[in-house]
Design a protein around this motif. Sequence first.
Motif, PDB file in Angstrom:
ATOM      1  N   ALA A   1       0.826  -1.204   0.000  1.00 30.49           N
ATOM      2  CA  ALA A   1       0.000   0.000   0.000  1.00 30.49           C
ATOM      3  C   ALA A   1       0.861   1.254   0.000  1.00 30.49           C
ATOM      4  O   ALA A   1       0.502   2.262  -0.598  1.00 30.49           O
ATOM      5  N   LEU A   2       2.002   1.175   0.673  1.00 32.66           N
ATOM      6  CA  LEU A   2       2.870   2.355   0.716  1.00 32.66           C
ATOM      7  C   LEU A   2       3.780   2.386  -0.513  1.00 32.66           C
ATOM      8  O   LEU A   2       4.469   3.366  -0.749  1.00 32.66           O
ATOM      9  N   GLY A   3       3.794   1.290  -1.278  1.00 31.49           N
ATOM     10  CA  GLY A   3       4.601   1.260  -2.489  1.00 31.49           C
ATOM     11  C   GLY A   3       3.855   1.889  -3.649  1.00 31.49           C
ATOM     12  O   GLY A   3       2.842   2.552  -3.474  1.00 31.49           O
ATOM     13  N   ALA A   4       4.363   1.683  -4.833  1.00 32.95           N
ATOM     14  CA  ALA A   4       3.821   2.391  -5.993  1.00 32.95           C
ATOM     15  C   ALA A   4       2.921   1.476  -6.799  1.00 32.95           C
ATOM     16  O   ALA A   4       3.374   0.726  -7.633  1.00 32.95           O
ATOM     17  N   ASP A   5       1.641   1.483  -6.471  1.00 41.19           N
ATOM     18  CA  ASP A   5       0.682   0.804  -7.335  1.00 41.19           C
ATOM     19  C   ASP A   5      -0.471   1.772  -7.534  1.00 41.19           C
ATOM     20  O   ASP A   5      -1.617   1.498  -7.195  1.00 41.19           O
ATOM     21  N   ALA A   6      -0.107   2.936  -8.045  1.00 40.28           N
ATOM     22  CA  ALA A   6      -1.084   4.003  -8.160  1.00 40.28           C
ATOM     23  C   ALA A   6      -2.204   3.576  -9.089  1.00 40.28           C
ATOM     24  O   ALA A   6      -1.966   2.983 -10.131  1.00 40.28           O
ATOM     25  N   ALA A   7      -3.419   3.845  -8.666  1.00 37.75           N
ATOM     26  CA  ALA A   7      -4.548   3.636  -9.564  1.00 37.75           C
ATOM     27  C   ALA A   7      -4.496   4.721 -10.630  1.00 37.75           C
ATOM     28  O   ALA A   7      -4.061   5.843 -10.363  1.00 37.75           O
ATOM     29  N   PRO A   8      -4.900   4.393 -11.845  1.00 35.69           N
ATOM     30  CA  PRO A   8      -4.891   5.424 -12.884  1.00 35.69           C
ATOM     31  C   PRO A   8      -5.925   6.492 -12.555  1.00 35.69           C
ATOM     32  O   PRO A   8      -6.863   6.249 -11.815  1.00 35.69           O
ATOM     33  N   GLU A   9      -5.698   7.659 -13.106  1.00 33.62           N
ATOM     34  CA  GLU A   9      -6.680   8.726 -12.935  1.00 33.62           C
ATOM     35  C   GLU A   9      -8.028   8.240 -13.477  1.00 33.62           C
ATOM     36  O   GLU A   9      -8.079   7.596 -14.520  1.00 33.62           O
ATOM     37  N   PRO A  10      -9.107   8.577 -12.776  1.00 31.40           N
ATOM     38  CA  PRO A  10     -10.409   8.273 -13.368  1.00 31.40           C
ATOM     39  C   PRO A  10     -10.551   8.984 -14.708  1.00 31.40           C
ATOM     40  O   PRO A  10      -9.971  10.065 -14.901  1.00 31.40           O
ATOM     41  N   ARG A  11     -11.264   8.369 -15.636  1.00 28.69           N
ATOM     42  CA  ARG A  11     -11.416   8.994 -16.941  1.00 28.69           C
ATOM     43  C   ARG A  11     -12.798   9.632 -17.015  1.00 28.69           C
ATOM     44  O   ARG A  11     -13.783   8.952 -17.266  1.00 28.69           O
ATOM     45  N   PRO A  12     -12.847  10.950 -16.826  1.00 29.57           N
ATOM     46  CA  PRO A  12     -14.159  11.608 -16.816  1.00 29.57           C
ATOM     47  C   PRO A  12     -14.805  11.554 -18.202  1.00 29.57           C
ATOM     48  O   PRO A  12     -14.111  11.562 -19.221  1.00 29.57           O
ATOM     49  N   SER A  13     -16.084  11.462 -18.229  1.00 29.13           N
ATOM     50  CA  SER A  13     -16.804  11.372 -19.491  1.00 29.13           C
ATOM     51  C   SER A  13     -17.739  12.563 -19.618  1.00 29.13           C
ATOM     52  O   SER A  13     -18.249  13.063 -18.627  1.00 29.13           O
ATOM     53  N   VAL A  14     -17.950  12.992 -20.852  1.00 25.88           N
ATOM     54  CA  VAL A  14     -18.854  14.114 -21.104  1.00 25.88           C
ATOM     55  C   VAL A  14     -20.060  13.580 -21.867  1.00 25.88           C
ATOM     56  O   VAL A  14     -19.920  12.752 -22.766  1.00 25.88           O
ATOM     57  N   PHE A  15     -21.218  13.974 -21.445  1.00 25.73           N
ATOM     58  CA  PHE A  15     -22.438  13.492 -22.093  1.00 25.73           C
ATOM     59  C   PHE A  15     -23.266  14.670 -22.579  1.00 25.73           C
ATOM     60  O   PHE A  15     -23.205  15.749 -22.002  1.00 25.73           O
ATOM     61  N   ASP A  16     -24.068  14.417 -23.618  1.00 30.19           N
ATOM     62  CA  ASP A  16     -25.113  15.374 -23.978  1.00 30.19           C
ATOM     63  C   ASP A  16     -26.288  15.067 -23.077  1.00 30.19           C
ATOM     64  O   ASP A  16     -27.069  14.160 -23.351  1.00 30.19           O
ATOM     65  N   GLY A  17     -26.426  15.783 -22.011  1.00 32.25           N
ATOM     66  CA  GLY A  17     -27.490  15.448 -21.054  1.00 32.25           C
ATOM     67  C   GLY A  17     -27.066  14.259 -20.224  1.00 32.25           C
ATOM     68  O   GLY A  17     -26.240  13.458 -20.639  1.00 32.25           O
ATOM     69  N   GLU A  18     -27.631  14.176 -19.046  1.00 32.12           N
ATOM     70  CA  GLU A  18     -27.234  13.093 -18.141  1.00 32.12           C
ATOM     71  C   GLU A  18     -27.764  11.756 -18.651  1.00 32.12           C
ATOM     72  O   GLU A  18     -28.938  11.645 -18.982  1.00 32.12           O
ATOM     73  N   PRO A  19     -26.910  10.725 -18.676  1.00 25.11           N
ATOM     74  CA  PRO A  19     -27.392   9.408 -19.090  1.00 25.11           C
ATOM     75  C   PRO A  19     -28.320   8.837 -18.028  1.00 25.11           C
ATOM     76  O   PRO A  19     -28.184   9.148 -16.850  1.00 25.11           O
ATOM     77  N   SER A  20     -29.247   8.010 -18.455  1.00 25.43           N
ATOM     78  CA  SER A  20     -30.238   7.502 -17.508  1.00 25.43           C
ATOM     79  C   SER A  20     -30.672   6.109 -17.912  1.00 25.43           C
ATOM     80  O   SER A  20     -30.377   5.642 -19.010  1.00 25.43           O
ATOM     81  N   GLY A  21     -31.363   5.454 -16.995  1.00 24.81           N
ATOM     82  CA  GLY A  21     -31.912   4.133 -17.273  1.00 24.81           C
ATOM     83  C   GLY A  21     -30.819   3.110 -17.490  1.00 24.81           C
ATOM     84  O   GLY A  21     -29.819   3.078 -16.784  1.00 24.81           O
ATOM     85  N   MET A  22     -31.025   2.270 -18.486  1.00 25.69           N
ATOM     86  CA  MET A  22     -30.086   1.198 -18.745  1.00 25.69           C
ATOM     87  C   MET A  22     -29.623   1.250 -20.184  1.00 25.69           C
ATOM     88  O   MET A  22     -30.421   1.421 -21.092  1.00 25.69           O
ATOM     89  N   TRP A  23     -28.318   1.153 -20.348  1.00 28.19           N
ATOM     90  CA  TRP A  23     -27.772   1.049 -21.704  1.00 28.19           C
ATOM     91  C   TRP A  23     -27.427  -0.406 -21.963  1.00 28.19           C
ATOM     92  O   TRP A  23     -26.650  -1.003 -21.221  1.00 28.19           O
ATOM     93  N   THR A  24     -28.027  -0.944 -23.024  1.00 30.25           N
ATOM     94  CA  THR A  24     -27.719  -2.339 -23.312  1.00 30.25           C
ATOM     95  C   THR A  24     -26.581  -2.410 -24.321  1.00 30.25           C
ATOM     96  O   THR A  24     -25.881  -1.426 -24.592  1.00 30.25           O
ATOM     97  N   GLU A  25     -26.398  -3.577 -24.837  1.00 27.28           N
ATOM     98  CA  GLU A  25     -25.243  -3.930 -25.652  1.00 27.28           C
ATOM     99  C   GLU A  25     -24.702  -2.822 -26.570  1.00 27.28           C
ATOM    100  O   GLU A  25     -23.533  -2.455 -26.465  1.00 27.28           O
ATOM    101  N   TYR A  26     -25.545  -2.260 -27.441  1.00 27.62           N
ATOM    102  CA  TYR A  26     -25.018  -1.362 -28.454  1.00 27.62           C
ATOM    103  C   TYR A  26     -24.514  -0.053 -27.860  1.00 27.62           C
ATOM    104  O   TYR A  26     -23.372   0.354 -28.061  1.00 27.62           O
ATOM    105  N   GLU A  27     -25.384   0.560 -27.065  1.00 26.30           N
ATOM    106  CA  GLU A  27     -25.001   1.851 -26.473  1.00 26.30           C
ATOM    107  C   GLU A  27     -23.806   1.692 -25.517  1.00 26.30           C
ATOM    108  O   GLU A  27     -22.868   2.480 -25.537  1.00 26.30           O
ATOM    109  N   ALA A  28     -23.911   0.656 -24.669  1.00 24.30           N
ATOM    110  CA  ALA A  28     -22.846   0.449 -23.691  1.00 24.30           C
ATOM    111  C   ALA A  28     -21.536   0.147 -24.405  1.00 24.30           C
ATOM    112  O   ALA A  28     -20.467   0.669 -24.050  1.00 24.30           O
ATOM    113  N   GLY A  29     -21.606  -0.682 -25.436  1.00 27.72           N
ATOM    114  CA  GLY A  29     -20.408  -1.062 -26.172  1.00 27.72           C
ATOM    115  C   GLY A  29     -19.773   0.155 -26.850  1.00 27.72           C
ATOM    116  O   GLY A  29     -18.555   0.354 -26.790  1.00 27.72           O
ATOM    117  N   ARG A  30     -20.611   0.977 -27.485  1.00 25.81           N
ATOM    118  CA  ARG A  30     -20.081   2.174 -28.143  1.00 25.81           C
ATOM    119  C   ARG A  30     -19.395   3.100 -27.151  1.00 25.81           C
ATOM    120  O   ARG A  30     -18.320   3.645 -27.400  1.00 25.81           O
TER     121      ARG A  30
END
Lengths: 727, 727
Positions: free
Chosen positions: B483-512
Amino acid sequence: MNPTVTTSTATDPALGDLDLRALFEPRSIALIGATDKSPWSLNTFQNIRGSNFGGSLYLVNRSTDVVHGERTYRSLADLPEVVDLVFVMVPTTAVLPTLQDAVTCGVRAAVILTSGFGETGPEGKALEDEIVRFSRSSGLTVLGPNGNGFINASAGITPYGLPIGRPLITGSVGFVLQSGALASSVLQFAQSRNIGTSFLTAMGNESMMSVTDVMNYLVDDDATSVIALFLESVRDPDEFRRVARRALEAGKPVVALKIGRSALGARAALAHTGALVGDNAVIDAAFEQMGVVRVRSLEDLILTAGLMAGLGGGLPGPRLGVVTPSGGASEIIADRAEDEGLVLPTFGADTTRELQAIVPAFATVQNPLDVTGYVVIDRTLMRRSLEVVARDPEVDFAVLLSELPRVPGNDPELTLTAYGDSARSVRGTAVPTVVLSTVLTDVTEYGREVAQRTNFPHVVGGIEHGISAIANAVRWEEVRRRALGADAAPEPRPSVFDGEPSGMWTEYEAGRFLASHGVPVVPTERVSTVAEAVAAAEALGYPVVVKASADGLGHKSDIGGVKLNLRTPEEVSDAARSVFDALSGRTTTPVALLVQPHRSQDGLEMLVGVVRDPVWGLTLAVGLGGVWVEILDDAAIRVLPVGRREIVRAIESLRGTALLRGARGRAPVDVEALALVVERIAAVAHGLGDRLQALEINPLSVTGGECEALDALITWTLPNPGTENTL
Amino acid sequence: MNPTVTTSTATDPALGDLDLRALFEPRSIALIGATDKSPWSLNTFQNIRGSNFGGSLYLVNRSTDVVHGERTYRSLADLPEVVDLVFVMVPTTAVLPTLQDAVTCGVRAAVILTSGFGETGPEGKALEDEIVRFSRSSGLTVLGPNGNGFINASAGITPYGLPIGRPLITGSVGFVLQSGALASSVLQFAQSRNIGTSFLTAMGNESMMSVTDVMNYLVDDDATSVIALFLESVRDPDEFRRVARRALEAGKPVVALKIGRSALGARAALAHTGALVGDNAVIDAAFEQMGVVRVRSLEDLILTAGLMAGLGGGLPGPRLGVVTPSGGASEIIADRAEDEGLVLPTFGADTTRELQAIVPAFATVQNPLDVTGYVVIDRTLMRRSLEVVARDPEVDFAVLLSELPRVPGNDPELTLTAYGDSARSVRGTAVPTVVLSTVLTDVTEYGREVAQRTNFPHVVGGIEHGISAIANAVRWEEVRRRALGADAAPEPRPSVFDGEPSGMWTEYEAGRFLASHGVPVVPTERVSTVAEAVAAAEALGYPVVVKASADGLGHKSDIGGVKLNLRTPEEVSDAARSVFDALSGRTTTPVALLVQPHRSQDGLEMLVGVVRDPVWGLTLAVGLGGVWVEILDDAAIRVLPVGRREIVRAIESLRGTALLRGARGRAPVDVEALALVVERIAAVAHGLGDRLQALEINPLSVTGGECEALDALITWTLPNPGTENTL
């Protein structure tokens, strides 16, 4: 106390001369080789003098007049009477002459403390064998050599070479230990938890008497209600099984710490079964089938024995109702109960209503019940709640979280009254009540005194081990009911052979053998030519499978030796040719082909194996087969013989039961039908007796209730004639 | 002892006014509501008077002149000084006025023992909230209500409402407990094992101060070297994580018994991940990642804390050399070491030769070493052997099976000399030595005296729990280094959306979405007509797969919605037509088709999911996917963020690793390459933050080092617009 002693005369002629009464209940003892220089001598002397031994004790030393402050005798012959028991501490080479003297004087039993025998190597072993021969032929019963002696606590007879911590608490747990050094720890721990001992011995070298002989004695000993064992090895599994059965029938639990969980023994590593059947799993299975409670620590050994001695047996079922003065403890108990497969039923409406009238308004009535810290004000909360909980019809037994006082409080009379009231409540509940302390600490001297004066029931030491002990008591009762009930294993099916089978039988031979004994096996024709292959396919019906068959072939499919789903005569002849080509040059033995109907992949692939365990003999393994074996590494193990109900339990204990229940759109497996086939396989294997090294069917394809062995392998104990046995 | 106190001012403005020094190190205390009628009042009074508290103690009772045999004051205002701490035992409704008085007088800290607040229901909660509001605004630091107070053992300050068993042994373990009733058991057990306490508190309702505040105090307390927790719940995971990190950096182990192993919390039960990620597994993962040692019993909690306090931290590695006077105990230790993943290396040639010169000729020199019962004759056998074993270069630490005497022997001076010699040996070994007793019993008063007089090291209580404690100390050191050594987690990768995503994204949307964030996803074209399907297949290259795509479709393959291995335009158009037909009438939303390259079945199917845990937040699950999920029910869990080395360890911890290593002729999985993809997925999920409810890729097909998501699903925290949220 006047236990009836049964020697094993009837069943084991080799031990016919054992006089266990003279050995374990002597009215006179001589310490031979008593000397102030030996701590063992001093310990033994002090132990006997410090107990309430009513018989005579003599010290024998050939050259000193006074030892341990008492007069000595020069020899056994000088004693005023023939003693029942000689306790031998002379040097190694003097042991045999001493025994000869003893026999000449008419002595019938000896404890040999002296070491330097079998445990030191072949020379010592020869000396030990000589002693055994002499003793057998002279009717002398010998415990040891290299033992500590024994403690017959119930009779107050303690010829025992290590210090016995005082007080020695008398009770009904009989200990038989294959370790001298651990005996002190066992005594110490039992004493610390106020668990009474009826008897204890550390076996030493088991030259003439072994663990099972003492167990046998304890089954008949009225003072003993529970037998606790520390085992390094089980020397005579058949005798062990017989004595365990006697104990079960007598209602005396046998609890065992068997070490060697980590060791891997030698065993035919046939295909997968060998790897699946670990030593430890076989011991688990054998003990469970015999109704022997296996525990994992000395603490569990003694606490489980102590609980069951207090209960006089097991607990009637897995459903417990719990009363505590602590929310935190309640939650720990809930976690531990879940670990151990115990059940905390929701209290019924009546119980809840009655409890609400007892506990403070802000308390939550649930199981486990926390009566809250108001016990500090109202000491009756716990026992009044307990009485209600124990009346709940959903509860098999009750648990009261409570403990004995450690030190006297401000008002000792109040303490006695409170504990007396509790004791009466606990002893009067509608179902058995187990009293459990929160953590595992000693019962203090004061606590012991309060328990004695108030007749307070046994308090199990701490939630952690206590819940294990409770679960052990529940399981023992379950197993006992099952074992004494009717789940008879089928008769072994003896087989007749032209000459003794040897080496390894692969698919064709093994399959034919099993089929002829009633095991469903996929129809298989062995052919030597392409034309015969086509004819066989026509006879079996399409589609078919064509496989190579020759000695020493490993994974046939890796070398193009398996052709699936052949639908026409042309496909069959092409495939047959191709397999012959693939095999040419790969094997020096004759090559044949097997033709079988092609089965769909819809069946669930199971593995059914029987392998010879070096201690417990033929052992059944059932698991998911085919591709699942390597991944799941999961098999249910049972020692043969085994009945069908036990096989059903074995199958249902598998990790991959989701598959059995019909995962991924597959029809669920008919477990009863599968168990019938497994039972048949086990009976066939059992009938092969000593001939069989291992038998494995993998896969046994199961579709609903239909089972069919698609491949099989049998290894015989006789090596292959003409090949070197490299096992 | 003059610990530096750091309040959490800097990091938590809400707690900025906490004056922990006034609270926990007061030089004057007033017991408000002291009365002879209350056992709590009497206990608190006796506890403080019975300790070596050097400050002033005042009793306040508005109507009685003498309480507990001492004069009282009518009110706080009557006291001759402004006290540091008021200990409040007045009736519930009088608590707020009492605090108001205290503040008026200039008091800065209060313990509220009184109950009847949040724990009783909404009304009590309102009262409690009022108290918190008042205290916050007035700069008053409050512990409780409904607590027991605290024991600052190292400073001898014990305003504590339950009896403290004597002697209160002072040492360096600081206890913070979310259970009042258990505190007594904790103290009792620690005392029984001669484990010294620096500090103990049972939190009560944690209205103003919570566990993490006290932990924070103890991290800075010089008298405390190990922090031991009993937790019912973790109220502020972020703060807990922060304090745990501080403790890790300070080299102070945090050991925790967290109950609720059996409880199942509420969690988005998305596909498989939800079922795989149990509450308990998340707690295990979170604690392990923070370097908090999780134990399973009160005994383990206290024994592990005691061992680590004795060691001043962890143990350097898993390889132990063991010296015992008993073969039986050696074998129990071997079993337990194996259970716990410890290693018993074979002794080197030098060690063996040196040991052979020490132990009797018939002893077997092996690890664990049994020096035999000759210790009875030669008391130096054990320590001389220990010195040799601890010099073996293969050994990270040594274990000596020994214990303190329980009662004085015949020659007390000899005892002291022997224990003194042993103590010097143990403290002088080349590697750390842990002294372990065989069974778990109390250290007696005499044993404690011998330990004190000979400076004998801490003796861990019994093999069973002792080996667990040892393994905990080994693992803590491992985790700490990591824990004190170097196994840094990568920076989170923020995402930008047109409007907040909602509900459930199935195969196509999630995959894209995943593909656009760098996760390898199988190429997928969404089409609306048969002609478009053929065109897509031509573009992608044959063979292809055609699947239905519409909202609310369950298992597509069950309704004929999936067509595999299509090799020509004709097959594609037939398949597309057939899927449209199959779907007609089944869904009211527009139906589309997905066209993807057909992948061979050779890849290993993994599952990678991220799900929101109600306490610990986004949590990663990696397991075998596809058909394996239901059968293996096995996933490795890590709380986000997580570094790649930790992901590799997670993957390698899976039960089904045989498959990863290339079972059944498959190429082995490149775990590093797989971990890289999992790390990417975790970073994408992490970047979604509060928006994400769950994300699941199942299967992620892995062939050697090539990974490709074949199906994916994302559930957002916002409900589907226009649909009712039925989650």
